[in-house]
Design a protein around this motif. Structure first.
Motif, PDB file in Angstrom:
ATOM      1  N   GLU A  65       0.604  -1.429  -0.043  1.00 47.63           N
ATOM      2  CA  GLU A  65       0.109  -0.021   0.113  1.00 47.63           C
ATOM      3  C   GLU A  65       0.938   1.176  -0.070  1.00 47.63           C
ATOM      4  OE1 GLU A  65      -3.536   1.716  -0.401  1.00 47.63           O
ATOM      5  OE2 GLU A  65      -3.062  -0.139  -0.717  1.00 47.63           O
ATOM      6  N   GLY A  66       1.970   1.162   0.678  1.00 46.35           N
ATOM      7  CA  GLY A  66       2.545   2.456   0.644  1.00 46.35           C
ATOM      8  C   GLY A  66       3.269   2.882  -0.602  1.00 46.35           C
ATOM      9  N   ALA A  67       3.511   1.800  -1.591  1.00 41.69           N
ATOM     10  CA  ALA A  67       3.902   2.330  -2.840  1.00 41.69           C
ATOM     11  C   ALA A  67       3.010   2.971  -3.848  1.00 41.69           C
ATOM     12  CB  ALA A  67       4.482   1.111  -3.438  1.00 41.69           C
ATOM     13  N   ARG A  68       1.482   2.630  -3.441  1.00 40.82           N
ATOM     14  CA  ARG A  68       0.591   3.386  -3.960  1.00 40.82           C
ATOM     15  C   ARG A  68       0.129   4.656  -3.719  1.00 40.82           C
ATOM     16  NH1 ARG A  68      -0.915   0.829  -8.086  1.00 40.82           N
ATOM     17  NH2 ARG A  68      -2.341   2.410  -8.333  1.00 40.82           N
ATOM     18  N   LYS A  69       0.586   4.803  -2.163  1.00 41.37           N
ATOM     19  CA  LYS A  69       0.162   6.234  -1.476  1.00 41.37           C
ATOM     20  C   LYS A  69       1.058   7.271  -2.066  1.00 41.37           C
ATOM     21  CE  LYS A  69      -2.115   4.746   2.894  1.00 41.37           C
ATOM     22  NZ  LYS A  69      -1.390   4.159   4.030  1.00 41.37           N
ATOM     23  N   VAL A  70       2.273   7.016  -2.589  1.00 41.43           N
ATOM     24  CA  VAL A  70       3.100   7.847  -2.798  1.00 41.43           C
ATOM     25  C   VAL A  70       3.017   8.431  -4.502  1.00 41.43           C
ATOM     26  CG1 VAL A  70       5.028   7.570  -1.306  1.00 41.43           C
ATOM     27  CG2 VAL A  70       5.139   6.365  -3.633  1.00 41.43           C
ATOM     28  N   ILE A  71       2.008   7.774  -5.044  1.00 40.24           N
ATOM     29  CA  ILE A  71       1.896   8.190  -6.584  1.00 40.24           C
ATOM     30  C   ILE A  71       1.357   9.573  -6.785  1.00 40.24           C
ATOM     31  CG2 ILE A  71       0.510   7.533  -8.611  1.00 40.24           C
ATOM     32  CD1 ILE A  71       0.401   4.446  -7.631  1.00 40.24           C
ATOM     33  N   PRO A  72       0.367  10.116  -6.215  1.00 36.10           N
ATOM     34  CA  PRO A  72      -0.127  11.448  -6.273  1.00 36.10           C
ATOM     35  C   PRO A  72       0.910  12.449  -6.045  1.00 36.10           C
ATOM     36  CG  PRO A  72      -1.773  10.257  -4.907  1.00 36.10           C
ATOM     37  CD  PRO A  72      -0.511   9.241  -4.901  1.00 36.10           C
ATOM     38  N   PHE A  73       1.731  12.121  -5.205  1.00 30.62           N
ATOM     39  CA  PHE A  73       3.057  13.141  -4.574  1.00 30.62           C
ATOM     40  C   PHE A  73       3.949  13.057  -5.715  1.00 30.62           C
ATOM     41  CE2 PHE A  73       7.100  14.206  -2.915  1.00 30.62           C
ATOM     42  CZ  PHE A  73       6.838  15.311  -2.139  1.00 30.62           C
ATOM     43  N   ILE A  74       4.370  11.764  -6.203  1.00 25.14           N
ATOM     44  CA  ILE A  74       5.370  11.725  -7.208  1.00 25.14           C
ATOM     45  C   ILE A  74       4.785  12.594  -8.878  1.00 25.14           C
ATOM     46  CG2 ILE A  74       6.436  10.242  -8.798  1.00 25.14           C
ATOM     47  CD1 ILE A  74       6.682   8.375  -6.447  1.00 25.14           C
ATOM     48  N   LYS A  75       3.546  12.327  -8.884  1.00 24.75           N
ATOM     49  CA  LYS A  75       2.745  13.036 -10.162  1.00 24.75           C
ATOM     50  C   LYS A  75       3.265  14.432 -10.057  1.00 24.75           C
ATOM     51  CE  LYS A  75      -0.952  11.786 -12.069  1.00 24.75           C
ATOM     52  NZ  LYS A  75      -1.848  10.758 -13.061  1.00 24.75           N
ATOM     53  N   GLN A  76       2.640  15.060  -8.959  1.00 27.90           N
ATOM     54  CA  GLN A  76       3.039  16.417  -8.757  1.00 27.90           C
ATOM     55  C   GLN A  76       4.449  17.017  -9.119  1.00 27.90           C
ATOM     56  OE1 GLN A  76       1.545  17.523  -4.809  1.00 27.90           O
ATOM     57  NE2 GLN A  76       2.990  19.349  -4.951  1.00 27.90           N
ATOM     58  N   LYS A  77       5.296  16.106  -8.597  1.00 25.15           N
ATOM     59  CA  LYS A  77       6.731  16.378  -8.589  1.00 25.15           C
ATOM     60  C   LYS A  77       7.076  16.581  -9.931  1.00 25.15           C
ATOM     61  CE  LYS A  77       7.174  17.635  -4.623  1.00 25.15           C
ATOM     62  NZ  LYS A  77       7.440  19.266  -4.492  1.00 25.15           N
ATOM     63  N   ILE A  78       6.651  15.396 -10.677  1.00 26.02           N
ATOM     64  CA  ILE A  78       7.022  15.480 -12.176  1.00 26.02           C
ATOM     65  C   ILE A  78       6.407  16.423 -12.641  1.00 26.02           C
ATOM     66  CG2 ILE A  78       6.560  13.981 -14.278  1.00 26.02           C
ATOM     67  CD1 ILE A  78       6.399  11.360 -12.421  1.00 26.02           C
ATOM     68  N   GLU A  79       5.180  17.217 -12.513  1.00 20.53           N
ATOM     69  CA  GLU A  79       4.797  18.134 -13.207  1.00 20.53           C
ATOM     70  C   GLU A  79       5.550  19.583 -13.049  1.00 20.53           C
ATOM     71  OE1 GLU A  79       0.592  18.545 -12.412  1.00 20.53           O
ATOM     72  OE2 GLU A  79       0.512  16.652 -13.152  1.00 20.53           O
ATOM     73  N   GLU A  80       5.902  19.597 -11.686  1.00 16.98           N
ATOM     74  CA  GLU A  80       6.890  20.724 -11.266  1.00 16.98           C
ATOM     75  C   GLU A  80       8.078  20.872 -12.292  1.00 16.98           C
ATOM     76  OE1 GLU A  80       4.881  20.667  -6.644  1.00 16.98           O
ATOM     77  OE2 GLU A  80       7.324  20.873  -7.140  1.00 16.98           O
ATOM     78  N   PHE A  81       8.751  19.686 -12.232  1.00 18.44           N
ATOM     79  CA  PHE A  81      10.107  19.550 -12.885  1.00 18.44           C
ATOM     80  C   PHE A  81       9.729  19.795 -14.361  1.00 18.44           C
ATOM     81  CE2 PHE A  81      13.575  18.236 -10.168  1.00 18.44           C
ATOM     82  CZ  PHE A  81      13.200  18.248  -8.801  1.00 18.44           C
ATOM     83  N   ARG A  82       8.726  19.239 -14.905  1.00 13.95           N
ATOM     84  CA  ARG A  82       8.569  19.614 -16.455  1.00 13.95           C
ATOM     85  C   ARG A  82       8.336  20.894 -16.614  1.00 13.95           C
ATOM     86  NH1 ARG A  82       4.760  14.308 -17.235  1.00 13.95           N
ATOM     87  NH2 ARG A  82       6.537  12.781 -17.905  1.00 13.95           N
TER      88      ARG A  82
END
Ligand SMILES: [Zn+2]
Length: 172
Positions: A25-42
Motif C-alpha cells: 500500500e505504501g507504494a500506491r500512496k506516494v503516486i499522487p505526490f510523485i505525479k505532482q513533482k513530475i509536473e513541477e520539474f517538467r
C-alpha cells in the motif's frame, strides 16, 4: 548548475497489486505526490529520469528475489498513472543502483546537473543505493520523504536516517 528528478522503480511489478514483487500500500500512496513533482520539474524544464529495473530472464538477482521486471514484460513498465513524455530520460538498470552499468552519470554531467531529487521505491534498496552512488560521485542529493516507500516501515525509517546521517542527503 541544474537539477533533475529521479523516479525510481515505479513499475508494475513493484507498484501494481498484480505485480510479482508488490511493495504494498505504501507504494500506491506516494503516486499522487510523485505525479505532482513530475509536473513541477517538467514546468521548470528540468529533466525527469525514470530509473527502471530491467532484468535478464535468469538474472543473478533472482537468487535473492522472485523474478520481477524482466526486460520487455508488463511488470517492467512504468505504472500507467505516471505518463511518460518523449523528453523524459529512461535508465534501465539490472542492479540496485541507478548508476551501476548505466549511462546516468554521463547523461547528468552532459547537462550540468549537480543536484538530484529522489522519489520511488524501495527506500532501503534502490533509493538508498542510488543515493549512495550519487553522493560518492559528488552530487547533492535530496530525498522527498513523502515520495519514497518500502514494504516495511522500520527499514524505510532506517534507510532515511542512513541517507541523512551517513550519506549526507537532505530529507525534504
Ligand atoms: Zn530487481
Amino acid at each position: 548548475m541544474g537539477k533533475a528528478l529521479l523516479v525510481i522503480d515505479m513499475l508494475n511489478d513493484f507498484v501494481d497489486e498484480k505485480g510479482s514483487l508488490y511493495v504494498g500500500e505504501g507504494a500506491r500512496k506516494v503516486i499522487p505526490f510523485i505525479k505532482q513533482k513530475i509536473e513541477e520539474f517538467r514546468k521548470e524544464a528540468c529533466p525527469v529520469v525514470f530509473v527502471c529495473d530491467s532484468h535478464e530472464k535468469d538474472d543473478r538477482e533472482f537468487e535473492m528475489f522472485p523474478p520481477h521486471c524482466i526486460s520487455g514484460s508488463w511488470g517492467s513498465e512504468v505504472i500507467s498513472e505516471l505518463e511518460l513524455k518523449k523528453e523524459d530520460k529512461i535508465v534501465k538498470k539490472r542492479r540496485y543502483s541507478a548508476f551501476y552499468g548505466t549511462d546516468l552519470d554521463l547523461y547528468l554531467r552532459e547537462r550540468g546537473i549537480n543536484e538530484l531529487f529522489l522519489v520511488g521505491v524501495c527506500t532501503n534498496i534502490c533509493v538508498l543505493y542510488t543515493a549512495k552512488d550519487a553522493r560518492e560521485r559528488g552530487y547533492s542529493v535530496k530525498i522527498y520523504k513523502d515520495g519514497v516507500a518500502s514494504f516495511d516501515k522500520s527499514v524505510h525509517e532506517f534507510a532515511l536516517q542512513e541517507m541523512k546521517n551517513t550519506l549526507g542527503c537532505e530529507l525534504i
